[in-house]
Design a protein around this motif. Structure first.
Motif, PDB file in Angstrom:
ATOM      1  N   ASN A 202     -21.237  38.413 -16.523  1.00 45.57           N
ATOM      2  CA  ASN A 202     -19.879  38.816 -16.878  1.00 45.57           C
ATOM      3  C   ASN A 202     -19.120  39.067 -15.577  1.00 45.57           C
ATOM      4  OD1 ASN A 202     -20.229  38.459 -19.592  1.00 45.57           O
ATOM      5  ND2 ASN A 202     -20.418  40.609 -20.092  1.00 45.57           N
ATOM      6  N   TRP A 203     -18.602  40.263 -15.358  1.00 45.74           N
ATOM      7  CA  TRP A 203     -17.878  40.523 -14.115  1.00 45.74           C
ATOM      8  C   TRP A 203     -17.830  42.023 -13.855  1.00 45.74           C
ATOM      9  CZ3 TRP A 203     -15.681  38.629 -18.574  1.00 45.74           C
ATOM     10  CH2 TRP A 203     -14.809  39.477 -19.257  1.00 45.74           C
ATOM     11  N   THR A 204     -17.550  42.383 -12.608  1.00 45.25           N
ATOM     12  CA  THR A 204     -17.417  43.792 -12.239  1.00 45.25           C
ATOM     13  C   THR A 204     -15.989  44.261 -12.488  1.00 45.25           C
ATOM     14  OG1 THR A 204     -19.071  43.433 -10.499  1.00 45.25           O
ATOM     15  CG2 THR A 204     -17.822  45.488 -10.417  1.00 45.25           C
ATOM     16  N   TYR A 205     -15.008  43.478 -12.031  1.00 44.45           N
ATOM     17  CA  TYR A 205     -13.610  43.784 -12.342  1.00 44.45           C
ATOM     18  C   TYR A 205     -12.722  42.573 -12.135  1.00 44.45           C
ATOM     19  CZ  TYR A 205     -12.610  44.443  -7.268  1.00 44.45           C
ATOM     20  OH  TYR A 205     -12.454  44.273  -5.903  1.00 44.45           O
ATOM     21  N   GLY A 206     -11.549  42.627 -12.746  1.00 41.61           N
ATOM     22  CA  GLY A 206     -10.549  41.576 -12.615  1.00 41.61           C
ATOM     23  C   GLY A 206      -9.245  42.074 -13.224  1.00 41.61           C
ATOM     24  N   TYR A 207      -8.118  41.519 -12.775  1.00 41.63           N
ATOM     25  CA  TYR A 207      -6.821  42.061 -13.195  1.00 41.63           C
ATOM     26  C   TYR A 207      -5.751  41.003 -13.441  1.00 41.63           C
ATOM     27  CZ  TYR A 207      -8.687  46.498 -11.387  1.00 41.63           C
ATOM     28  OH  TYR A 207      -9.465  47.610 -11.147  1.00 41.63           O
ATOM     29  N   ASP A 208      -5.964  39.758 -13.050  1.00 40.52           N
ATOM     30  CA  ASP A 208      -4.842  38.831 -12.984  1.00 40.52           C
ATOM     31  C   ASP A 208      -4.296  38.375 -14.329  1.00 40.52           C
ATOM     32  OD1 ASP A 208      -6.891  37.100 -13.680  1.00 40.52           O
ATOM     33  OD2 ASP A 208      -6.529  35.674 -12.055  1.00 40.52           O
ATOM     34  N   TRP A 209      -4.883  38.814 -15.440  1.00 41.68           N
ATOM     35  CA  TRP A 209      -4.315  38.509 -16.761  1.00 41.68           C
ATOM     36  C   TRP A 209      -3.422  39.644 -17.268  1.00 41.68           C
ATOM     37  CZ3 TRP A 209      -9.336  39.897 -15.823  1.00 41.68           C
ATOM     38  CH2 TRP A 209      -9.796  41.067 -16.429  1.00 41.68           C
ATOM     39  N   GLU A 210      -3.434  40.775 -16.554  1.00 41.56           N
ATOM     40  CA  GLU A 210      -2.603  41.902 -16.964  1.00 41.56           C
ATOM     41  C   GLU A 210      -1.195  41.747 -16.385  1.00 41.56           C
ATOM     42  OE1 GLU A 210      -4.440  45.624 -16.090  1.00 41.56           O
ATOM     43  OE2 GLU A 210      -6.386  45.011 -16.895  1.00 41.56           O
ATOM     44  N   LYS A 211      -0.210  42.056 -17.198  1.00 41.66           N
ATOM     45  CA  LYS A 211       1.191  41.803 -16.850  1.00 41.66           C
ATOM     46  C   LYS A 211       1.610  42.412 -15.520  1.00 41.66           C
ATOM     47  CE  LYS A 211       5.855  41.904 -18.816  1.00 41.66           C
ATOM     48  NZ  LYS A 211       6.686  42.269 -20.006  1.00 41.66           N
ATOM     49  N   GLU A 212       1.169  43.633 -15.248  1.00 38.12           N
ATOM     50  CA  GLU A 212       1.601  44.305 -14.022  1.00 38.12           C
ATOM     51  C   GLU A 212       1.008  43.695 -12.751  1.00 38.12           C
ATOM     52  OE1 GLU A 212      -0.114  48.341 -13.424  1.00 38.12           O
ATOM     53  OE2 GLU A 212      -1.049  47.962 -15.378  1.00 38.12           O
ATOM     54  N   TYR A 213       0.026  42.827 -12.911  1.00 38.50           N
ATOM     55  CA  TYR A 213      -0.582  42.199 -11.733  1.00 38.50           C
ATOM     56  C   TYR A 213      -0.320  40.696 -11.667  1.00 38.50           C
ATOM     57  CZ  TYR A 213      -2.885  46.700 -11.567  1.00 38.50           C
ATOM     58  OH  TYR A 213      -3.129  48.053 -11.535  1.00 38.50           O
ATOM     59  N   GLN A 214       0.659  40.236 -12.426  1.00 40.87           N
ATOM     60  CA  GLN A 214       1.027  38.824 -12.386  1.00 40.87           C
ATOM     61  C   GLN A 214       2.046  38.573 -11.282  1.00 40.87           C
ATOM     62  OE1 GLN A 214       2.034  37.558 -16.376  1.00 40.87           O
ATOM     63  NE2 GLN A 214       0.043  38.202 -17.186  1.00 40.87           N
ATOM     64  N   ASP A 215       1.693  39.053 -10.115  1.00 38.56           N
ATOM     65  CA  ASP A 215       2.497  38.930  -8.903  1.00 38.56           C
ATOM     66  C   ASP A 215       1.518  38.935  -7.739  1.00 38.56           C
ATOM     67  OD1 ASP A 215       5.119  39.513  -7.206  1.00 38.56           O
ATOM     68  OD2 ASP A 215       3.590  40.962  -6.568  1.00 38.56           O
ATOM     69  N   LYS A 216       1.726  38.066  -6.772  1.00 39.72           N
ATOM     70  CA  LYS A 216       0.713  37.906  -5.725  1.00 39.72           C
ATOM     71  C   LYS A 216       0.473  39.173  -4.924  1.00 39.72           C
ATOM     72  CE  LYS A 216       3.611  36.059  -1.966  1.00 39.72           C
ATOM     73  NZ  LYS A 216       3.744  34.955  -0.985  1.00 39.72           N
ATOM     74  N   ASN A 217       1.517  39.945  -4.642  1.00 36.89           N
ATOM     75  CA  ASN A 217       1.334  41.161  -3.853  1.00 36.89           C
ATOM     76  C   ASN A 217       0.607  42.247  -4.640  1.00 36.89           C
ATOM     77  OD1 ASN A 217       2.693  40.101  -1.562  1.00 36.89           O
ATOM     78  ND2 ASN A 217       4.664  40.583  -2.498  1.00 36.89           N
ATOM     79  N   ALA A 218       0.998  42.421  -5.885  1.00 31.91           N
ATOM     80  CA  ALA A 218       0.336  43.418  -6.729  1.00 31.91           C
ATOM     81  C   ALA A 218      -1.122  43.051  -6.963  1.00 31.91           C
ATOM     82  CB  ALA A 218       1.070  43.527  -8.061  1.00 31.91           C
ATOM     83  N   LEU A 219      -1.375  41.761  -7.157  1.00 34.26           N
ATOM     84  CA  LEU A 219      -2.741  41.305  -7.392  1.00 34.26           C
ATOM     85  C   LEU A 219      -3.599  41.505  -6.141  1.00 34.26           C
ATOM     86  CD1 LEU A 219      -4.801  40.004  -9.260  1.00 34.26           C
ATOM     87  CD2 LEU A 219      -3.997  37.756  -8.463  1.00 34.26           C
ATOM     88  N   ARG A 220      -3.058  41.158  -4.984  1.00 36.27           N
ATOM     89  CA  ARG A 220      -3.795  41.345  -3.730  1.00 36.27           C
ATOM     90  C   ARG A 220      -4.192  42.817  -3.559  1.00 36.27           C
ATOM     91  NH1 ARG A 220       0.219  40.621   0.001  1.00 36.27           N
ATOM     92  NH2 ARG A 220       0.534  42.868  -0.103  1.00 36.27           N
ATOM     93  N   GLU A 221      -3.249  43.710  -3.782  1.00 37.93           N
ATOM     94  CA  GLU A 221      -3.509  45.131  -3.562  1.00 37.93           C
ATOM     95  C   GLU A 221      -4.582  45.674  -4.497  1.00 37.93           C
ATOM     96  OE1 GLU A 221      -2.375  47.133  -1.070  1.00 37.93           O
ATOM     97  OE2 GLU A 221      -1.686  45.173  -0.337  1.00 37.93           O
ATOM     98  N   ILE A 222      -4.524  45.301  -5.760  1.00 40.48           N
ATOM     99  CA  ILE A 222      -5.508  45.847  -6.700  1.00 40.48           C
ATOM    100  C   ILE A 222      -6.885  45.231  -6.479  1.00 40.48           C
ATOM    101  CG2 ILE A 222      -5.028  44.201  -8.573  1.00 40.48           C
ATOM    102  CD1 ILE A 222      -5.955  47.963  -8.886  1.00 40.48           C
TER     103      ILE A 222
END
Length: 271
Positions: A202-222
């Motif tokens: 499975n996976w440890t973590y991921g965020y890029d399907w969540e609306k608040e992280y659908q931006d390259k800067n926000a995704l990089r930071e999280i």
């Protein structure tokens, strides 16, 4: 008044039955149960031995082993513990090839988990072949990206095996890794994956399907600062525009923080 002859006959019959003990059919049943119990214990013991022998023969040696509690990877021996694994689901749609090209330029490995419905045209088949030829590992994410828990066992098997056959037809290699959509594994899907000699993850973590992280800067930071980040983390990302835009900074950020990008070929897998 009870007839004395009848009473005497009844008493003699009772005494004879008591002396003879259980009936022969009951004795046979008890003996059979004893034999079955002994055989079962012997069989279980032999099965345990066979399983151990089979396990020792059916594992491809690696430097890292999956930890199923956090779906991260633990080093075997003196392998570097400070690693992260890059994985990308829903490939190859619109951005997988660009992501692969960026990773190739940065000289880091990854697993691309593919869906069969993206491979129903020649263009996407060509993309998958190119990704494979660049040296990236290909994983199985089922043919139709459905929740396996909603399918029959036969349908689950078809979702997995049909895709393996398709990927092998395109790349010449069957996938070694399996990830169920939504992380929704079943006991049967695990057995199919084992039969197909794939490592379930499975996976440890991921965020890029969540609306608040659908931006390259926000995704990089999280991705770089997630509270779930730790040694051996299994990082989940997807074939998405913002992921494609952020991936170079994400990789460089991990490297700056002392993390090595884990090569999937170093992971212990079934054989």
């Amino acid at each position: 008044m009870i007839n004395k002859g009848v009473a005497l006959f009844t008493l003699v019959s009772f005494l004879l039955m008591a002396c003879n003990g259980p009936s022969s059919s009951q004795t046979e049943n008890d003996n059979q149960k004893s034999v079955e119990t002994t055989t079962t214990v012997q069989d279980e013991s032999q099965q345990e031995k066979d399983l151990k022998n089979e396990t020792s023969k059916t594992i491809v040696d690696g430097e890292y082993r999956v930890d199923k509690e956090y779906w991260s990877f633990k080093p075997i021996g003196d392998a570097n513990p400070k690693v992260v694994l890059l994985t990308f689901d829903d490939a190859p749609d619109k951005y997988s090839l660009k992501i692969a090209q960026t990773l190739k330029r940065l000289e880091v490995p990854a697993i691309f988990f593919v869906n069969g419905h993206f491979l129903e045209n020649d263009e996407n088949k060509g993309m998958l072949k190119e990704i494979h030829e660049m040296g990236f590992s290909i994983g199985n994410h089922t043919y139709s990206h459905v929740n396996l828990k909603q399918l029959t066992e036969k349908e689950q098997e078809r979702e997995i095996v049909k895709l393996n056959n398709l990927v092998e037809g395109i790349t010449g290699v069957r996938p070694k890794y399996f990830r169920a959509p939504f992380g929704s594994n079943t006991e049967h899907s695990k057995k199919v994956a084992e039969k197909e000699k794939m490592l379930v993850m499975n996976w440890t973590y991921g965020y890029d399907w969540e609306k608040e992280y659908q931006d390259k800067n926000a995704l990089r930071e999280i991705m770089l600062n997630s509270p779930y980040l730790g040694n051996g983390a299994n990082l989940l990302m997807h074939d998405r525009k913002w992921t494609s835009e952020a991936i170079e900074d994400i990789v460089k950020g991990f490297q700056k923080n002392g993390y090595e990008i884990l090569d999937p070929e170093l992971i212990e897998t079934p054989a």
